[in-house]
Design an enzyme around this catalytic site. Sequence first.
Site, short mmCIF file in Angstrom:
data_model
loop_
_atom_site.label_atom_id
_atom_site.label_comp_id
_atom_site.label_asym_id
_atom_site.label_seq_id
_atom_site.Cartn_x
_atom_site.Cartn_y
_atom_site.Cartn_z
CG PHE A 40 -28.24 -32.16 -19.48
CD1 PHE A 40 -28.48 -31.80 -18.16
CD2 PHE A 40 -29.08 -31.64 -20.47
CE1 PHE A 40 -29.51 -30.96 -17.82
CE2 PHE A 40 -30.13 -30.80 -20.13
CZ PHE A 40 -30.35 -30.45 -18.82
N GLY A 70 -21.62 -33.32 -21.16
CA GLY A 70 -20.30 -32.67 -21.12
C GLY A 70 -19.99 -32.09 -19.75
CG HIS A 93 -25.01 -46.98 -27.66
ND1 HIS A 93 -25.23 -47.66 -26.49
CD2 HIS A 93 -25.40 -45.70 -27.42
CE1 HIS A 93 -25.74 -46.83 -25.59
NE2 HIS A 93 -25.85 -45.63 -26.14
N1 LIG Z 1 -22.88 -42.93 -26.54
C1 LIG Z 1 -23.63 -42.87 -25.46
O1 LIG Z 1 -23.66 -43.82 -24.68
C2 LIG Z 1 -24.45 -41.67 -25.17
C3 LIG Z 1 -24.58 -40.68 -26.11
N2 LIG Z 1 -25.27 -39.52 -25.83
C4 LIG Z 1 -25.31 -38.50 -26.88
O2 LIG Z 1 -24.47 -37.43 -26.50
C5 LIG Z 1 -24.90 -36.21 -27.15
C6 LIG Z 1 -24.98 -35.08 -26.13
O3 LIG Z 1 -25.99 -35.35 -25.19
P1 LIG Z 1 -26.32 -34.23 -24.07
O4 LIG Z 1 -25.08 -33.70 -23.49
O5 LIG Z 1 -27.35 -34.80 -23.18
O6 LIG Z 1 -26.99 -33.10 -24.99
P2 LIG Z 1 -27.13 -31.53 -24.67
O7 LIG Z 1 -28.11 -30.97 -25.63
O8 LIG Z 1 -27.36 -31.32 -23.21
O9 LIG Z 1 -25.66 -30.97 -25.01
C7 LIG Z 1 -25.11 -30.93 -26.27
C8 LIG Z 1 -24.29 -29.67 -26.38
O10 LIG Z 1 -23.60 -29.70 -27.63
C9 LIG Z 1 -23.48 -28.34 -28.04
N3 LIG Z 1 -23.12 -28.24 -29.46
C10 LIG Z 1 -23.89 -28.40 -30.55
N4 LIG Z 1 -23.16 -28.21 -31.67
C11 LIG Z 1 -21.89 -27.94 -31.28
C12 LIG Z 1 -20.68 -27.65 -31.95
N5 LIG Z 1 -20.63 -27.60 -33.29
N6 LIG Z 1 -19.58 -27.42 -31.22
C13 LIG Z 1 -19.61 -27.48 -29.88
N7 LIG Z 1 -20.72 -27.75 -29.17
C14 LIG Z 1 -21.85 -27.97 -29.86
C15 LIG Z 1 -24.86 -27.77 -27.73
O11 LIG Z 1 -24.86 -26.35 -27.73
C16 LIG Z 1 -25.13 -28.39 -26.37
O12 LIG Z 1 -24.67 -27.54 -25.30
C17 LIG Z 1 -26.24 -36.58 -27.83
O13 LIG Z 1 -26.02 -36.83 -29.20
C18 LIG Z 1 -26.66 -37.86 -27.11
O14 LIG Z 1 -27.50 -38.67 -27.89
C19 LIG Z 1 -25.83 -39.31 -24.61
C20 LIG Z 1 -25.75 -40.28 -23.63
C21 LIG Z 1 -25.09 -41.54 -23.84
O1 LIG Z 2 -30.53 -43.20 -25.38
C1 LIG Z 2 -29.98 -42.15 -25.77
O2 LIG Z 2 -30.42 -41.46 -26.70
C2 LIG Z 2 -28.73 -41.71 -25.10
C3 LIG Z 2 -27.87 -42.90 -24.99
O3 LIG Z 2 -27.21 -43.29 -25.94
C4 LIG Z 2 -28.02 -43.75 -23.82
O4 LIG Z 2 -28.46 -43.27 -22.75
O5 LIG Z 2 -27.70 -44.94 -23.93
#
Ligand SMILES: NC(=O)C1=CN([C@@H]2O[C@H](COP(=O)(O)OP(=O)(O)OC[C@H]3O[C@@H](n4cnc5c(N)ncnc54)[C@H](O)[C@@H]3O)[C@@H](O)[C@H]2O)C=CC1
Ligand SMILES: O=C([O-])CC(=O)C(=O)O
EC number: 1.1.1.37
Length: 317
Positions: free
Chosen positions: A15, A17, A180
Amino acid sequence: MSFKRNKIAIIGAGFTGTTTALMIAQKELGDVILVDIPSMEDPTKGKALDMLEASPVQKFDSNITGTSSYEDIRDADFVIITAGIPRKPGMSRDDLVATNAEIMMDVSKNIKKYAPESYILVLSNPVDAMTYVCYKTTGFPKNRVIGQSGVLDTARFNTFVAQELGVSVEDVSGFVLGGHGDSMVPLVRYSYAGGIPLEKLISEEKIEEIVERTRKGGGEIVQLLGQGSAYYAPAASLVQMVEAIVKDKKRILPSIAYLNGEYGYENIYLGVPTILGGNGIESVIELPLTDVEQNSLNDSAESVKKVIELLEDKAFA
Ligand SMILES: NC(=O)C1=CN([C@@H]2O[C@H](COP(=O)(O)OP(=O)(O)OC[C@H]3O[C@@H](n4cnc5c(N)ncnc54)[C@H](O)[C@@H]3O)[C@@H](O)[C@H]2O)C=CC1
Ligand SMILES: O=C([O-])CC(=O)C(=O)O
């Protein structure tokens, strides 16, 4: 010589990415290569093609491709890491550490091999610790390994303030420091609406409510979605940081930066105000804090340290 478009790889085509990919292409910041695991290769190619087919309508000339081969990120200028699992309702971001640290090490080794000169922006959670893992695993200089949290946390704070005041979001400038997690530190004293200190416009009680809602902002979305976590505002935040760097804008934005004495911390990645430009994190801005603010930052840094300590037995290199 000839001019070339930036090559921007996004690891993790979920989502966050894919939303980031589309926003980068819409702004023509570079050509985008989406990378996911081999079992997701066809869906990744499909998402990339679908986005590309929006380009004639939306009038952008960035290319977008999907792959599961790291060969395709060779010599990328920029790599954004969104690979990893998101949390479920009831979980904290720190609960993701074991799974996502393994993924982060694998991804980082491949970036080191194929894109050794790249700038890296990390999103995967728990993001402060994951940025640390990426830094240790790649061995890249600290100005080129950056984490995203503060732009998003500040955006949430600004949204709630603008709603409360009934004014344009453009006029609100909040300030969030620290890790965070729920102990992040929204700095009300450095927050303004139209240049007016917030404390002059909103009651102390209401500000406290906004601070609390900001701290739990990610969790609020996780609860509402029921599955997965936020992605529109996180993607917008990543894109603002990428733009600041690839256009050498020298923006003052909060980043998760490696600290080497700043704010009294050593060997930790933590959210602080930075100048982002063509050299990545060009400097960390150190602000005078009151005792209360410094104590809150200490609590936040402590919780990040605890997660990093869990990883200390891992061989990063
Ligand atoms: N720092 C921040 O402010 C935020 C952090 N996040 C984090 O970002 C991460 C991703 O979130 P989403 O995109 O919503 O999750 P998602 O589940 O939609 O996408 C993650 C993708 O990573 C892929 N993946 C897993 N292992 C992999 C590897 N070794 N190589 C390449 N791709 C791989 C999966 O197949 C999946 O398509 C989560 O850990 C989430 O907690 C999300 C929102 C805000
Ligand atoms: O809350 C989560 O797990 C994802 C994230 O880091 C955010 O939206 O701030």
